[in-house]
Design an enzyme around this catalytic site. Structure first.
Site, PDB file in Angstrom:
ATOM      1  N   GLU A   1     -72.741  -3.900 -12.523  1.00  0.00           N
ATOM      2  CA  GLU A   1     -73.332  -5.198 -12.850  1.00  0.00           C
ATOM      3  C   GLU A   1     -74.843  -5.150 -12.666  1.00  0.00           C
ATOM      4  O   GLU A   1     -75.604  -5.733 -13.433  1.00  0.00           O
ATOM      5  CB  GLU A   1     -72.684  -6.292 -11.990  1.00  0.00           C
TER       6      GLU A   1
ATOM      7  N   GLU B   1     -66.139   3.565 -10.974  1.00  0.00           N
ATOM      8  CA  GLU B   1     -65.666   2.268 -11.473  1.00  0.00           C
ATOM      9  C   GLU B   1     -65.849   2.203 -12.989  1.00  0.00           C
ATOM     10  O   GLU B   1     -66.956   1.888 -13.464  1.00  0.00           O
ATOM     11  CB  GLU B   1     -66.462   1.131 -10.835  1.00  0.00           C
TER      12      GLU B   1
ATOM     13  N   ASN C   1     -65.928  -6.025  -2.111  1.00  0.00           N
ATOM     14  CA  ASN C   1     -67.190  -6.415  -2.748  1.00  0.00           C
ATOM     15  C   ASN C   1     -67.038  -7.856  -3.213  1.00  0.00           C
ATOM     16  O   ASN C   1     -66.425  -8.112  -4.251  1.00  0.00           O
ATOM     17  CB  ASN C   1     -67.476  -5.466  -3.929  1.00  0.00           C
TER      18      ASN C   1
ATOM     19  N   LYS D   1     -69.300  -9.855  -4.220  1.00  0.00           N
ATOM     20  CA  LYS D   1     -70.261 -10.256  -5.262  1.00  0.00           C
ATOM     21  C   LYS D   1     -70.916 -11.588  -4.859  1.00  0.00           C
ATOM     22  O   LYS D   1     -71.170 -11.804  -3.676  1.00  0.00           O
ATOM     23  CB  LYS D   1     -69.574 -10.301  -6.634  1.00  0.00           C
TER      24      LYS D   1
ATOM     25  N   SER E   1     -60.252  -3.523 -10.928  1.00  0.00           N
ATOM     26  CA  SER E   1     -58.955  -4.210 -10.903  1.00  0.00           C
ATOM     27  C   SER E   1     -57.937  -3.548  -9.976  1.00  0.00           C
ATOM     28  O   SER E   1     -56.746  -3.482 -10.300  1.00  0.00           O
ATOM     29  CB  SER E   1     -58.390  -4.357 -12.325  1.00  0.00           C
TER      30      SER E   1
ATOM     31  N   GLY F   1     -62.899  -6.367 -13.203  1.00  0.00           N
ATOM     32  CA  GLY F   1     -62.674  -7.798 -13.394  1.00  0.00           C
ATOM     33  C   GLY F   1     -61.852  -8.134 -14.620  1.00  0.00           C
ATOM     34  O   GLY F   1     -61.766  -9.288 -15.027  1.00  0.00           O
TER      35      GLY F   1
ATOM     36  N   HIS G   1     -74.209  -0.598  -8.575  1.00  0.00           N
ATOM     37  CA  HIS G   1     -73.031  -1.238  -9.166  1.00  0.00           C
ATOM     38  C   HIS G   1     -73.292  -1.476 -10.662  1.00  0.00           C
ATOM     39  O   HIS G   1     -74.414  -1.783 -11.061  1.00  0.00           O
ATOM     40  CB  HIS G   1     -72.732  -2.558  -8.450  1.00  0.00           C
TER      41      HIS G   1
HETATM   42  P1  PGA Z   1     -62.671  -5.896  -9.528  1.00  0.00           P
HETATM   43  O1  PGA Z   1     -64.202  -5.461  -9.189  1.00  0.00           O
HETATM   44  O2  PGA Z   1     -61.811  -5.344  -8.416  1.00  0.00           O
HETATM   45  O3  PGA Z   1     -62.715  -7.377  -9.571  1.00  0.00           O
HETATM   46  O4  PGA Z   1     -62.344  -5.269 -10.843  1.00  0.00           O
HETATM   47  C1  PGA Z   1     -64.494  -4.196  -8.673  1.00  0.00           C
HETATM   48  C2  PGA Z   1     -65.978  -4.042  -8.496  1.00  0.00           C
HETATM   49  O5  PGA Z   1     -66.736  -4.575  -9.326  1.00  0.00           O
HETATM   50  O6  PGA Z   1     -66.445  -3.387  -7.550  1.00  0.00           O
END
Ligand code: PGA
Length: 255
Positions: free
Chosen positions: A97, A167, A9, A11, A212, A173, A95
């Site tokens: 976000e 998640e 992903n 983003k 992460s 992140g 997601h």
């Molecule tokens: P990350 O993001 O691996 O940077 O924690 C995962 C995601 O948001 O799908």
């Protein structure tokens, strides 16, 4: 046996040229990992370029979002048919976000998942609790409610095509991953919900962990019985780290 699935992903990152360069470097690195599915979700602007770069490979194209309507006056939005036209095999929906920053509800996520299935695009449906929900002991309530709401429009006979991504928001992140045991506890719960709702189809559904995921924690996560792959953000931006994740080492054997 569920086939693991790893999805990158990206983003809001990478230009078309950067995306194409990534694919060129990645493909030789994951040659020979036939036992897993791999997908890349670039921003909309790079989908076409990545589709061309992936041609002839077994890596699938994924989108990061979709609008549930087929067409109309929806400025700035992208329809399921447009993603199908680009060759998308998967699309991420719900997601955290998008839920937190753009107010996406479970109902909206459910209609996106249904609209994708109508175009034969597999939804990757994201769920996960935030830190205060976890600290209050509400993780399973929150995840259960998100699952029920977000999968409400998935027909039983299509369940196996849907991927769920658990998640935990506090792990996205942040560099802080759920321990494999903590993740498995929620994945086991998700599995029971899926089987309750979809019957045997729920056993076939893949549940990715996200938050992460890195080369140094993927092996332990993948050793858990209900972790069927990963949705990877930060560590998916470099071909060497993403390829190491895809080429995870299962306990006691080569992948
Ligand atoms: P990350 O993001 O691996 O940077 O924690 C995962 C995601 O948001 O799908």
């Amino acid at each position: 046996m569920r086939r693991p699935i790893f999805a990158a992903n990206w983003k809001m990152q990478k230009t078309r040229a950067e995306a194409a360069e990534f694919v060129e470097k990645l493909l030789p690195l994951i040659d020979g990992t036939d036992a897993v599915d791999v997908a890349i979700a670039p921003p909309f602007t790079a989908l076409d370029r990545v589709a061309k770069a992936l041609r002839g490979s077994r890596v699938a194209l994924a989108a990061q979002n979709v609008n549930p309507e087929e067409q109309g006056a929806f400025t700035g939005e992208v329809a399921p048919g447009m993603l199908a036209d680009l060759g998308c095999a998967y699309a991420i929906v719900g997601h955290s976000e998008r839920r937190a920053l753009y107010g996406e509800s479970d109902g909206l996520v459910a209609s996106k998942a249904r609209a994708l299935l109508e175009r034969d695009i597999r939804p990757i449906v994201c769920v996960g609790e935030n830190l205060s929900e976890r600290e209050a002991g509400n993780t399973l309530d929150v995840v259960g409610r998100q699952l029920a709401g977000s999968l409400a429009e998935v027909p039983h006979e299509r369940a196996a095509e849907v991927v769920v991504a658990y998640e935990p928001v506090w792990a996205i992140g942040t560099g802080e991953t759920a321990t494999p045991e903590t993740a498995q506890e929620v994945h086991g719960f998700v599995r029971r919900q899926l089987v309750d709702r979809f019957g045997p189809g729920g056993e076939q559904m893949r549940i990715q962990y996200g938050g992460s995921v890195k080369p140094d924690n993927v092996d332990a996560l993948m050793a858990q019985p209900d972790i069927d792959g990963a949705l990877v953000g930060g560590a998916s931006l470099q071909p060497d780290t993403f390829s190491r994740i895809v080429c995870f080492q299962p306990p006691g054997g080569a992948s």
